[in-house]
Design a protein around this motif. Structure first.
Motif, PDB file in Angstrom:
ATOM      1  N   ARG A  57      34.077  39.298   4.526  1.00 60.03           N
ATOM      2  CA  ARG A  57      34.313  40.736   4.373  1.00 60.03           C
ATOM      3  C   ARG A  57      33.017  41.522   4.267  1.00 60.03           C
ATOM      4  N   ALA A  58      31.979  40.912   3.694  1.00 60.83           N
ATOM      5  CA  ALA A  58      30.705  41.617   3.514  1.00 60.83           C
ATOM      6  C   ALA A  58      30.077  41.972   4.854  1.00 60.83           C
ATOM      7  N   THR A  59      30.095  41.030   5.791  1.00 55.11           N
ATOM      8  CA  THR A  59      29.491  41.276   7.103  1.00 55.11           C
ATOM      9  C   THR A  59      30.528  41.683   8.147  1.00 55.11           C
ATOM     10  N   ARG A  60      31.813  41.743   7.743  1.00 55.97           N
ATOM     11  CA  ARG A  60      32.915  42.080   8.645  1.00 55.97           C
ATOM     12  C   ARG A  60      32.904  41.163   9.871  1.00 55.97           C
ATOM     13  N   ARG A  61      32.967  39.866   9.569  1.00 54.58           N
ATOM     14  CA  ARG A  61      32.906  38.842  10.608  1.00 54.58           C
ATOM     15  C   ARG A  61      34.100  37.896  10.452  1.00 54.58           C
ATOM     16  N   ILE A  62      34.767  37.647  11.566  1.00 60.39           N
ATOM     17  CA  ILE A  62      35.865  36.684  11.607  1.00 60.39           C
ATOM     18  C   ILE A  62      35.431  35.535  12.505  1.00 60.39           C
ATOM     19  N   THR A  63      35.503  34.319  11.971  1.00 62.12           N
ATOM     20  CA  THR A  63      35.167  33.130  12.747  1.00 62.12           C
ATOM     21  C   THR A  63      36.422  32.294  12.902  1.00 62.12           C
ATOM     22  N   LEU A  64      36.793  32.010  14.139  1.00 59.48           N
ATOM     23  CA  LEU A  64      37.939  31.160  14.454  1.00 59.48           C
ATOM     24  C   LEU A  64      37.421  29.775  14.800  1.00 59.48           C
ATOM     25  N   ARG A 103      40.458  20.089   0.950  1.00 52.79           N
ATOM     26  CA  ARG A 103      41.768  19.453   1.050  1.00 52.79           C
ATOM     27  C   ARG A 103      42.313  19.483   2.467  1.00 52.79           C
ATOM     28  N   GLU A 104      42.198  20.614   3.104  1.00 51.17           N
ATOM     29  CA  GLU A 104      42.691  20.720   4.471  1.00 51.17           C
ATOM     30  C   GLU A 104      41.713  21.564   5.277  1.00 51.17           C
ATOM     31  N   PHE A 105      41.784  21.389   6.572  1.00 47.09           N
ATOM     32  CA  PHE A 105      40.874  22.111   7.447  1.00 47.09           C
ATOM     33  C   PHE A 105      41.231  23.584   7.493  1.00 47.09           C
ATOM     34  N   VAL A 106      40.220  24.417   7.397  1.00 42.95           N
ATOM     35  CA  VAL A 106      40.452  25.844   7.582  1.00 42.95           C
ATOM     36  C   VAL A 106      40.429  26.129   9.072  1.00 42.95           C
ATOM     37  N   ARG A 107      41.203  27.091   9.476  1.00 40.23           N
ATOM     38  CA  ARG A 107      41.292  27.430  10.891  1.00 40.23           C
ATOM     39  C   ARG A 107      40.558  28.718  11.220  1.00 40.23           C
ATOM     40  N   TRP A 108      40.217  29.485  10.191  1.00 42.21           N
ATOM     41  CA  TRP A 108      39.416  30.687  10.366  1.00 42.21           C
ATOM     42  C   TRP A 108      38.683  30.967   9.068  1.00 42.21           C
ATOM     43  N   HIS A 109      37.649  31.792   9.191  1.00 44.61           N
ATOM     44  CA  HIS A 109      36.898  32.235   8.012  1.00 44.61           C
ATOM     45  C   HIS A 109      36.664  33.734   8.156  1.00 44.61           C
TER      46      HIS A 109
END
Length: 143
Positions: free
Chosen positions: A81-88, A72-78
């Motif tokens: 939690r399993a790999t403890r990774r934040i993607t902006l 529906r809308e663009f995500v700005r981050w993901h």
């Protein structure tokens, strides 16, 4: 912090490294990619200082856009939690920001910094299960 993965070396058709458009004796110009990477890295470093135990081992990444099409809308981050990774995701953050007309007047560099910092705070808050305002309550107070 891992950056967008773009190459800093350009070698078109075997001609060697390209020189700066401003001349060989001047530093390379800072691009929007560089600025976003630097702002995200500085904010992540700031939050790591405040929450060292909670953010230990967390990997921050910057990507252009999500690899899957939005529902529906663009995500700005993901947050993974399993790999403890934040993607902006840089392009949705920068291009889909809607500032009120009254707020567009002023210091654009400061507005861009606040935009990027805000999304880093939101992503970390999502990972930790905390409200972004609780991560650094004194960060945005008037001095």
């Amino acid at each position: 912090m891992r950056t967008s993965g773009r190459s800093t070396f350009r070698d078109r058709h075997g001609r060697g490294l390209r020189s700066s458009a401003a001349g060989p004796h001047l530093p390379f110009l800072r691009t929007r990619l560089d600025l976003f990477d630097d702002l995200a890295a500085a904010t992540a470093s700031y939050l790591r200082e405040l929450w060292p135990d909670e953010l230990e081992g967390v990997v921050f990444e910057v990507a252009g856009v999500p690899s899957t099409a939005p529902d529906r809308e663009f995500v700005r981050w993901h947050v993974d939690r399993a790999t403890r990774r934040i993607t902006l995701y840089r392009l949705p953050i920068e291009r889909l920001a809607h500032l009120d007309e009254s707020k567009r007047q002023g210091d654009e560099e400061w507005q861009h910094r606040m935009l990027v910092e805000g999304y880093v705070f939101r992503a970390v808050g999502d990972l930790l299960g905390k409200d972004p305002w609780d991560l650094a309550p004194d960060r945005f107070r008037d001095r």
